[in-house]
Design a protein around this motif. Structure first.
Motif, PDB file in Angstrom:
ATOM      1  N   ALA A 316       0.825  -1.207   0.000  1.00 28.22           N
ATOM      2  CA  ALA A 316       0.000   0.000   0.000  1.00 28.22           C
ATOM      3  C   ALA A 316       0.859   1.256   0.000  1.00 28.22           C
ATOM      4  O   ALA A 316       0.550   2.241  -0.675  1.00 28.22           O
ATOM      5  CB  ALA A 316      -0.940  -0.023   1.205  1.00 28.22           C
ATOM      6  N   LEU A 317       1.957   1.247   0.742  1.00 30.42           N
ATOM      7  CA  LEU A 317       2.859   2.397   0.754  1.00 30.42           C
ATOM      8  C   LEU A 317       3.510   2.601  -0.611  1.00 30.42           C
ATOM      9  O   LEU A 317       3.639   3.735  -1.085  1.00 30.42           O
ATOM     10  CB  LEU A 317       3.939   2.198   1.824  1.00 30.42           C
ATOM     11  CG  LEU A 317       3.509   2.382   3.277  1.00 30.42           C
ATOM     12  CD1 LEU A 317       4.627   1.951   4.219  1.00 30.42           C
ATOM     13  CD2 LEU A 317       3.135   3.841   3.535  1.00 30.42           C
ATOM     14  N   ALA A 318       3.924   1.497  -1.241  1.00 37.98           N
ATOM     15  CA  ALA A 318       4.545   1.606  -2.566  1.00 37.98           C
ATOM     16  C   ALA A 318       3.569   2.194  -3.577  1.00 37.98           C
ATOM     17  O   ALA A 318       3.939   3.039  -4.403  1.00 37.98           O
ATOM     18  CB  ALA A 318       5.038   0.235  -3.026  1.00 37.98           C
ATOM     19  N   ALA A 319       2.311   1.755  -3.501  1.00 42.15           N
ATOM     20  CA  ALA A 319       1.302   2.299  -4.415  1.00 42.15           C
ATOM     21  C   ALA A 319       1.053   3.774  -4.136  1.00 42.15           C
ATOM     22  O   ALA A 319       0.869   4.576  -5.059  1.00 42.15           O
ATOM     23  CB  ALA A 319       0.006   1.503  -4.277  1.00 42.15           C
ATOM     24  N   ARG A 320       1.060   4.159  -2.890  1.00 41.92           N
ATOM     25  CA  ARG A 320       0.816   5.547  -2.521  1.00 41.92           C
ATOM     26  C   ARG A 320       1.884   6.473  -3.097  1.00 41.92           C
ATOM     27  O   ARG A 320       1.614   7.577  -3.535  1.00 41.92           O
ATOM     28  CB  ARG A 320       0.789   5.653  -1.000  1.00 41.92           C
ATOM     29  CG  ARG A 320       0.620   7.068  -0.431  1.00 41.92           C
ATOM     30  CD  ARG A 320      -0.773   7.624  -0.698  1.00 41.92           C
ATOM     31  NE  ARG A 320      -1.810   6.753  -0.182  1.00 41.92           N
ATOM     32  CZ  ARG A 320      -2.249   6.753   1.079  1.00 41.92           C
ATOM     33  NH1 ARG A 320      -1.702   7.566   1.948  1.00 41.92           N
ATOM     34  NH2 ARG A 320      -3.213   5.946   1.452  1.00 41.92           N
ATOM     35  N   TYR A 321       3.131   5.995  -3.128  1.00 41.16           N
ATOM     36  CA  TYR A 321       4.240   6.857  -3.535  1.00 41.16           C
ATOM     37  C   TYR A 321       4.678   6.644  -4.985  1.00 41.16           C
ATOM     38  O   TYR A 321       5.568   7.329  -5.474  1.00 41.16           O
ATOM     39  CB  TYR A 321       5.445   6.614  -2.621  1.00 41.16           C
ATOM     40  CG  TYR A 321       5.234   7.172  -1.232  1.00 41.16           C
ATOM     41  CD1 TYR A 321       5.417   8.526  -0.971  1.00 41.16           C
ATOM     42  CD2 TYR A 321       4.852   6.336  -0.180  1.00 41.16           C
ATOM     43  CE1 TYR A 321       5.204   9.046   0.312  1.00 41.16           C
ATOM     44  CE2 TYR A 321       4.633   6.839   1.095  1.00 41.16           C
ATOM     45  CZ  TYR A 321       4.824   8.197   1.330  1.00 41.16           C
ATOM     46  OH  TYR A 321       4.619   8.706   2.599  1.00 41.16           O
ATOM     47  N   SER A 322       4.042   5.738  -5.713  1.00 44.95           N
ATOM     48  CA  SER A 322       4.526   5.390  -7.060  1.00 44.95           C
ATOM     49  C   SER A 322       4.140   6.425  -8.107  1.00 44.95           C
ATOM     50  O   SER A 322       4.835   6.558  -9.127  1.00 44.95           O
ATOM     51  CB  SER A 322       3.972   4.017  -7.478  1.00 44.95           C
ATOM     52  OG  SER A 322       2.547   4.047  -7.513  1.00 44.95           O
ATOM     53  N   ASP A 323       3.078   7.179  -7.924  1.00 39.55           N
ATOM     54  CA  ASP A 323       2.576   8.075  -8.955  1.00 39.55           C
ATOM     55  C   ASP A 323       2.839   9.553  -8.650  1.00 39.55           C
ATOM     56  O   ASP A 323       2.206  10.434  -9.226  1.00 39.55           O
ATOM     57  CB  ASP A 323       1.073   7.869  -9.156  1.00 39.55           C
ATOM     58  CG  ASP A 323       0.747   6.473  -9.633  1.00 39.55           C
ATOM     59  OD1 ASP A 323       1.589   5.917 -10.368  1.00 39.55           O
ATOM     60  OD2 ASP A 323      -0.295   5.924  -9.263  1.00 39.55           O
ATOM     61  N   GLY A 324       3.742   9.844  -7.744  1.00 40.45           N
ATOM     62  CA  GLY A 324       4.019  11.236  -7.426  1.00 40.45           C
ATOM     63  C   GLY A 324       3.030  11.769  -6.417  1.00 40.45           C
ATOM     64  O   GLY A 324       2.088  11.081  -5.984  1.00 40.45           O
ATOM     65  N   PRO A 325       3.206  13.027  -5.988  1.00 40.42           N
ATOM     66  CA  PRO A 325       2.333  13.627  -4.970  1.00 40.42           C
ATOM     67  C   PRO A 325       0.884  13.650  -5.397  1.00 40.42           C
ATOM     68  O   PRO A 325       0.550  13.812  -6.585  1.00 40.42           O
ATOM     69  CB  PRO A 325       2.905  15.048  -4.799  1.00 40.42           C
ATOM     70  CG  PRO A 325       4.280  14.988  -5.362  1.00 40.42           C
ATOM     71  CD  PRO A 325       4.253  13.960  -6.448  1.00 40.42           C
ATOM     72  N   ALA A 326      -0.011  13.476  -4.412  1.00 40.22           N
ATOM     73  CA  ALA A 326      -1.437  13.564  -4.703  1.00 40.22           C
ATOM     74  C   ALA A 326      -1.813  14.988  -5.075  1.00 40.22           C
ATOM     75  O   ALA A 326      -1.251  15.943  -4.556  1.00 40.22           O
ATOM     76  CB  ALA A 326      -2.248  13.129  -3.463  1.00 40.22           C
ATOM     77  N   LYS A 327      -2.726  15.118  -6.024  1.00 42.82           N
ATOM     78  CA  LYS A 327      -3.178  16.454  -6.483  1.00 42.82           C
ATOM     79  C   LYS A 327      -4.201  17.029  -5.518  1.00 42.82           C
ATOM     80  O   LYS A 327      -4.999  16.333  -4.946  1.00 42.82           O
ATOM     81  CB  LYS A 327      -3.776  16.339  -7.882  1.00 42.82           C
ATOM     82  CG  LYS A 327      -2.813  15.752  -8.909  1.00 42.82           C
ATOM     83  CD  LYS A 327      -1.568  16.605  -9.069  1.00 42.82           C
ATOM     84  CE  LYS A 327      -0.653  16.038 -10.153  1.00 42.82           C
ATOM     85  NZ  LYS A 327       0.558  16.849 -10.319  1.00 42.82           N
TER      86      LYS A 327
END
Length: 327
Positions: A316-327
């Motif tokens: 879950a952490l890897a998925a959270r950080y894989s696409d860059g900062p949340a908009k």
């Protein structure tokens, strides 16, 4: 030295009244047989003491006898100035009293001992609270301390972890303990002795009713038993880990003492400088929070449910950080 021990025996008898040979032996860290010999030596020197037989017996000084052998040695004078914790004393409302007592003690010391005591104050400072946390707010601490000292019952509104969160309790406060920068009240409620964190006292009223302390209650012994029981209840399972040798050397920076001790005792070297260890842990959810702090120098090998929970959180952490900062 035997002379120092004889003086200590004499002072203990003078301050405590009746003292058993076993109590003297434990306090002075010698055998009971040694105490018997020392008592005989004191009697032969003319000290008026006598023994009382039986289960409740012991040694006593003759009524009215007093000794003035209460001078301080150099190391004793130094140690007195290491026992004062100005922060906790101030929290208890005793800061000014402790300061006055130290000034009186300093003025009473001979010049050579006064110089050594001043050197201790200049070179050592004791700071009880732990790092990285603000001290607990304890607005009721002074009132609790006064009730403890005067054997007065209190009525408290207490915020606890389980439901119902708030409870009203009538408590006979038996003592105060400072542990890791946190104050705890040890008190009797009904026929049970419980521990209350002072910062979680929402309201406190001193009822004025006096109570009798339980015969033979030992605050330090109760606290030791409480800590041992707490760890036993808290650490209900264990985790099998693979650690780097470097992490094992620094494990005390991340986990508590019981886990570090277990890791070092169970460490078994494996390939490439890694070791396998077994450590006690709490529930899987709590253990995940602790073990994530170990980073990539650790791998959870078991139990399977804990390893699966670690994998779930890491994914879950890897998925959270894989696409860059949340908009």
């Amino acid at each position: 030295m035997r002379a120092d021990r004889l003086v200590s025996i004499l002072l203990m008898l003078q301050t405590r009244g009746r003292v058993t040979a076993r109590e003297l032996a434990d306090a002075l860290e010698v055998s009971v047989r040694t105490i018997y010999r020392d008592v005989e030596a004191l009697g032969a020197a003319g000290v008026p003491l006598y023994g009382e037989p039986g289960h409740d017996g012991g040694y006593r000084l003759l009524d009215g006898f007093r000794t003035r052998l209460n001078g301080l040695t150099e190391t004793e004078a130094e140690s007195l100035f290491l026992t004062g914790l100005p922060g906790p004393a101030a929290e208890l409302g005793l800061g000014a009293i402790v300061t006055a007592a130290q000034l009186k003690l300093m003025s009473a010391l001979p010049d050579e001992l006064r110089d050594r005591a001043e050197r201790v104050n200049e070179r050592f400072h004791l700071d009880a609270p732990g790092w990285y946390r603000d001290p607990d707010p304890t607005p009721h601490l002074a009132a609790v301390a006064d009730a403890v000292w005067n054997d007065r019952s209190v009525r408290v509104r207490y915020l606890r972890w389980e439901h119902p969160r708030e409870v009203m309790r009538d408590v006979d406060p038996l003592g105060l303990v400072l542990k890791g920068g946190h104050w705890y009240m040890v008190g009797r409620t009904g026929d049970r002795v419980r521990t209350y964190r002072v910062s979680r006292l929402q309201d406190l009223e001193v009822t004025g009713a006096r109570f009798d302390r339980p015969p033979g209650f030992d605050l330090a012994g109760y606290w030791d038993d409480t800590i041992a029981g707490f760890d036993e209840r808290r650490l209900r399972t264990s985790a099998h880990l693979r650690l780097s040798a470097d992490l094992l050397d620094h494990l005390h920076e991340y986990l508590d003492a019981s886990a570090v001790r277990a890791a070092r005792e169970s460490a078994c070297p494996v390939e490439d400088g890694w070791v396998e260890v077994t450590v006690p842990v709490e529930s899987p959810d709590r253990a995940v929070l602790d073990l994530l702090r170990l980073g990539t120098d650790a791998e959870v090998l078991g139990p399977p449910e804990l390893r699966a929970r670690m994998a779930e959180i890491v994914t879950a952490l890897a998925a959270r950080y894989s696409d860059g900062p949340a908009k």
